[in-house]
Design a protein around this motif. Structure first.
Motif, PDB file in Angstrom:
ATOM      1  N   HIS A   4       0.838  -1.320  -0.045  1.00 19.49           N
ATOM      2  CA  HIS A   4       0.024  -0.098  -0.007  1.00 19.49           C
ATOM      3  C   HIS A   4       0.899   1.265  -0.112  1.00 19.49           C
ATOM      4  O   HIS A   4       2.040   1.194   0.445  1.00 19.49           O
ATOM      5  N   GLU A  17      -2.474   8.139  -1.997  1.00 19.03           N
ATOM      6  CA  GLU A  17      -2.381   8.527  -0.622  1.00 19.03           C
ATOM      7  C   GLU A  17      -2.586   9.970  -0.474  1.00 19.03           C
ATOM      8  O   GLU A  17      -1.905  10.667  -1.479  1.00 19.03           O
ATOM      9  N   PHE A  51      -7.826   0.796  11.120  1.00 19.48           N
ATOM     10  CA  PHE A  51      -6.347   0.561  10.637  1.00 19.48           C
ATOM     11  C   PHE A  51      -5.381   1.044  11.825  1.00 19.48           C
ATOM     12  O   PHE A  51      -5.851   1.628  12.628  1.00 19.48           O
ATOM     13  N   PHE A  71      -2.874   2.737  11.699  1.00 23.90           N
ATOM     14  CA  PHE A  71      -2.077   3.791  11.743  1.00 23.90           C
ATOM     15  C   PHE A  71      -2.907   5.316  11.865  1.00 23.90           C
ATOM     16  O   PHE A  71      -2.573   6.233  11.681  1.00 23.90           O
ATOM     17  N   CYS A 126      -9.435   5.884   5.531  1.00 28.23           N
ATOM     18  CA  CYS A 126      -8.906   7.279   5.897  1.00 28.23           C
ATOM     19  C   CYS A 126      -9.018   7.221   7.484  1.00 28.23           C
ATOM     20  O   CYS A 126      -9.674   6.342   8.182  1.00 28.23           O
ATOM     21  N   ALA A 184      -5.527  11.538   6.902  1.00 27.54           N
ATOM     22  CA  ALA A 184      -4.816  10.700   5.659  1.00 27.54           C
ATOM     23  C   ALA A 184      -5.948   9.935   4.996  1.00 27.54           C
ATOM     24  O   ALA A 184      -6.689   9.343   5.683  1.00 27.54           O
ATOM     25  N   GLY A 215      -6.515   6.799   1.783  1.00 27.28           N
ATOM     26  CA  GLY A 215      -5.750   5.994   0.794  1.00 27.28           C
ATOM     27  C   GLY A 215      -6.927   5.239  -0.208  1.00 27.28           C
ATOM     28  O   GLY A 215      -7.867   5.003   0.054  1.00 27.28           O
ATOM     29  N   ALA A 273      -8.731  -0.497   0.381  1.00 27.81           N
ATOM     30  CA  ALA A 273      -8.240  -0.108   1.534  1.00 27.81           C
ATOM     31  C   ALA A 273      -8.057  -1.423   2.574  1.00 27.81           C
ATOM     32  O   ALA A 273      -8.969  -1.516   3.279  1.00 27.81           O
ATOM     33  N   GLY A 308      -5.662  -2.371   4.366  1.00 30.51           N
ATOM     34  CA  GLY A 308      -4.634  -2.356   5.447  1.00 30.51           C
ATOM     35  C   GLY A 308      -5.164  -2.754   6.921  1.00 30.51           C
ATOM     36  O   GLY A 308      -4.574  -3.031   7.773  1.00 30.51           O
TER      37      GLY A 308
HETATM   38  N1  DAH Z   1      -3.277   1.843   3.301  1.00 29.35           N
HETATM   39  C1  DAH Z   1      -4.582   1.538   3.512  1.00 29.35           C
HETATM   40  C2  DAH Z   1      -4.944   0.224   2.653  1.00 29.35           C
HETATM   41  O1  DAH Z   1      -4.438   0.145   1.656  1.00 29.35           O
HETATM   42  C3  DAH Z   1      -5.603   2.566   3.012  1.00 29.35           C
HETATM   43  C4  DAH Z   1      -5.533   3.883   4.122  1.00 29.35           C
HETATM   44  C5  DAH Z   1      -6.406   3.726   5.136  1.00 29.35           C
HETATM   45  C6  DAH Z   1      -4.545   4.895   3.827  1.00 29.35           C
HETATM   46  C7  DAH Z   1      -6.247   4.811   5.853  1.00 29.35           C
HETATM   47  C8  DAH Z   1      -4.501   5.853   4.704  1.00 29.35           C
HETATM   48  C9  DAH Z   1      -5.216   5.899   5.848  1.00 29.35           C
HETATM   49  O2  DAH Z   1      -3.572   6.889   4.616  1.00 29.35           O
HETATM   50  O3  DAH Z   1      -5.113   6.898   6.673  1.00 29.35           O
HETATM   51  O4  DAH Z   1      -5.844  -0.423   2.989  1.00 29.35           O
END
Ligand code: DAH
Length: 583
Positions: free
Chosen positions: A162, A209, A341, A343, A364, A384, A386, A491, A493
């Motif tokens: 990601h 992102e 998530f 993060f 997000c 943030a 994605g 998304a 993650g």
């Molecule tokens: N990276 C995550 C995914 O691929 C999506 C994501 C979620 C990005 C929350 C972000 C965030 O920046 O804050 O599943």
């Protein structure tokens, strides 16, 4: 192929001609007399499997490898098929008039440099496992780390799964920029996931992102709200006011559950978007505030995030409406779902109403303060998001199959043009050919009866109603839904519910391994792989699975002969690799 298999394999093939295509070697490469036209991607000649040798891995055995011009040493974790590497470096998001490039530009236009967003690209696909997982707070046992889900170069390096893998670095860069007026970024890159096979999943896809930070108070450590109030109360208050005026700058037209949210302050835009957001912004038990944030700060930042994203989605919908891809009579619908998530906290997913179903398109949240501290902007608060670009582009142009994005066929590429969105015209409706492969898992790879019934009860409690029948079969309809919905969403993650993982992993055999075998054998000629039957035979104490593999070329008619050859190869590899017994 054994006679037994011949009898038991269910084959329904709509394509009929067999004589017109010569076969050379194995799998899906065609003879020099292959039908004219441009092919999805260059088809490498694969030597036929030598059955006298031990299992041949799908990857080569060199100790070193070069990926996108950089050298890496491989170790026993290496699991990247050549097929995947052949896609690296295509940089579709930079190819003028490519739908992914146009979609990237559209997203960037909602988060422009002039508005304080640095629009970045990250072409090199290898990141450290630390960047991809640890820095973002993924727990050590997160399923996303496993080799069934992620492509490893070696123990410490992966093909990024990601774009969030670059968050820390990009926040770090903001450290210098915050004072000069830049307070956010967008980033576009290709991402890689071992995944199931269907029309909306491909092991390489593209993500963007986005992030936006505000100064909260000048403090070089994370302060609790009360500490911050006393130490820097005045400054914090001033920054809250600044956030409020930022919020008012956004063009807003939203309806929350039918009510306009900020009626007095909003500009009414030409297009209405119906946003459903019935849940509170945070929930102490399931989607908590972070200790360093006040409720007021999070409400403001969350509102800014959601409105910014809705602005983007409304832009996309407006273009799709203008192109006649979706109805212009009803306002498009989106809804916000609380999620998790590692993060962000609180976190949300955005779903859009598309062709009579809710489609998840973005994840997000409010960035974890630990991440901002590690980036040197501890005094800030940030949101943030994605998003998967293919999914957005499919929606925007009405593109029905994710494999098309890799096409070099001018009948595909010639349809797109900067500044113009028109509905995609299918240039082929070549027939599909599906074949089922049913097999008994070897005894040592069976789940025992207790696990079996646990899995079934988990599935019954999952949101997808996969109810077991009395004989122990799971109905095919439920299974196929399950298979598709458990595939990586843009998304992905977050931690999958246990029921999803249970449906994909059968103690030693993982659905993603089958997907990889099929992709390796069939390349772009495979459209989907779906679990259609899952049966536990009490007498035998063994488990049987049946997968339906749908073969279809986007560019020509596939012959039954070719499909049979691919199917045979898949079966042979399944037997050799997993010791399964074909039924
Ligand atoms: N990276 C995550 C995914 O691929 C999506 C994501 C979620 C990005 C929350 C972000 C965030 O920046 O804050 O599943």
């Amino acid at each position: 192929m054994s006679n037994r298999f011949l009898l038991l394999t269910v084959t329904r093939c709509q394509s009929t001609t067999t004589a017109d295509v010569d076969r050379v070697g194995s799998t899906w490469e065609l003879s020099p007399s292959r039908p004219p036209g441009l092919y999805l991607y260059e088809q490498t000649i694969q030597p036929p499997l030598d059955r006298n040798k031990e299992w041949q891995p799908l990857v080569d055995r060199d100790i070193n490898c070069a990926i996108d011009g950089k050298k890496y040493s491989k170790d026993q974790h290496y699991n990247i098929p050549k097929q995947i590497l052949s896609h690296v470096g295509r940089r579709l998001y930079l190819q003028p008039n490519h739908p992914l490039c146009l979609t990237r530009e559209l997203i960037e236009s909602a988060f422009r440099e002039g508005q304080g967003f640095n629009n970045c690209l990250e072409p090199h696909p290898v990141v450290t496992a630390k960047e991809n997982f640890d820095d973002l707070g993924f727990p050590a046992d997160h399923p996303g780390r496993s080799k069934t889900d992620t492509y490893y170069v070696n123990q410490d390096h992966v093909l990024r799964t990601h774009t969030s893998a670059h968050e820390l670095k990009l926040f770090r860069e903001l450290q210098h920029d915050l004072s000069t007026g830049s307070h956010g970024y967008t980033l576009c890159a290709d991402v890689f996931r071992r995944d199931s096979v269907d029309r909306s999943h491909y092991p390489i896809f593209h993500q963007m992102e986005g992030a936006r930070a505000w100064h909260l108070a000048t403090a070089h450590e994370v302060l609790s709200p009360s500490e911050r109030a006393s130490k820097a109360g005045f400054e914090r208050q001033r920054n809250l006011e600044a956030m409020k005026s930022d919020l008012q700058l956004l063009p807003m037209w939203r309806y929350r559950n039918g009510l306009s949210l900020y009626p007095s302050t909003l500009h009414q835009a030409a297009l209405d978007l119906k946003a459903e957001d019935p849940n509170p912004t945070y929930d102490p038990a399931t989607n908590p505030l972070q200790p360093s944030h006040t409720a007021e700060e999070v409400e403001l930042v969350a509102a800014h995030l959601k409105l910014s994203v809705e602005f983007l989605i409304a832009k996309v919908f407006r273009q799709a409406q203008n192109a006649g891809i979706i109805s212009a009579t009803e306002p498009p619908r989106v809804r916000w779902i609380p999620t998790y998530f590692p993060f962000t906290s609180p976190s949300w997913e955005l779903e859009v109403w598309w062709r009579d179903e809710w489609l998840e398109i973005l994840g997000c949240g409010i960035s974890k303060q630990e991440l901002l501290v590690a980036s040197g902007i501890s005094e800030s608060i940030a949101w943030a998001w994605g998003i998967g670009i293919e999914r957005l582009a499919m929606l925007l142009y009405g593109i029905p199959d994710i494999r098309l994005f890799w096409s070099k066929d001018l009948r595909f590429l010639g349809q797109f043009e900067k500044g113009k969105v028109t509905s995609f015209h299918e240039f082929s409706k070549y027939p599909a050919c599906y074949k089922d492969v049913a097999f008994w898992l070897p005894e040592d790879k069976n789940v025992n009866e207790t696990q079996q019934s646990e899995q079934q009860s988990e599935q019954q409690h999952s949101t997808t109603p996969a109810l077991a029948t009395e004989e122990g079969h799971l109905p095919s309809e439920a299974l196929s839904t399950f298979s598709v919905s458990s595939a990586a969403a843009p998304a992905g993650g977050h931690v999958s519910p246990p029921s999803e993982d249970a449906a994909k992993a059968f103690a030693g055999f993982h659905e993603n391994d089958l997907a990889e075998i099929v992709r390796d054998v069939a390349g772009p000629l495979v459209e989907s792989v779906t679990l259609v039957d899952d049966f536990y035979h009490e007498g035998k104490g063994r488990r049987s699975l049946c997968y339906r593999i749908n073969y279809r070329s986007l560019e020509r008619t596939l012959t039954n002969f070719e499909a049979n050859q691919m199917q045979e190869e898949v079966e042979a590899r399944l037997k050799e690799r997993f010791g399964v017994e074909i039924r």
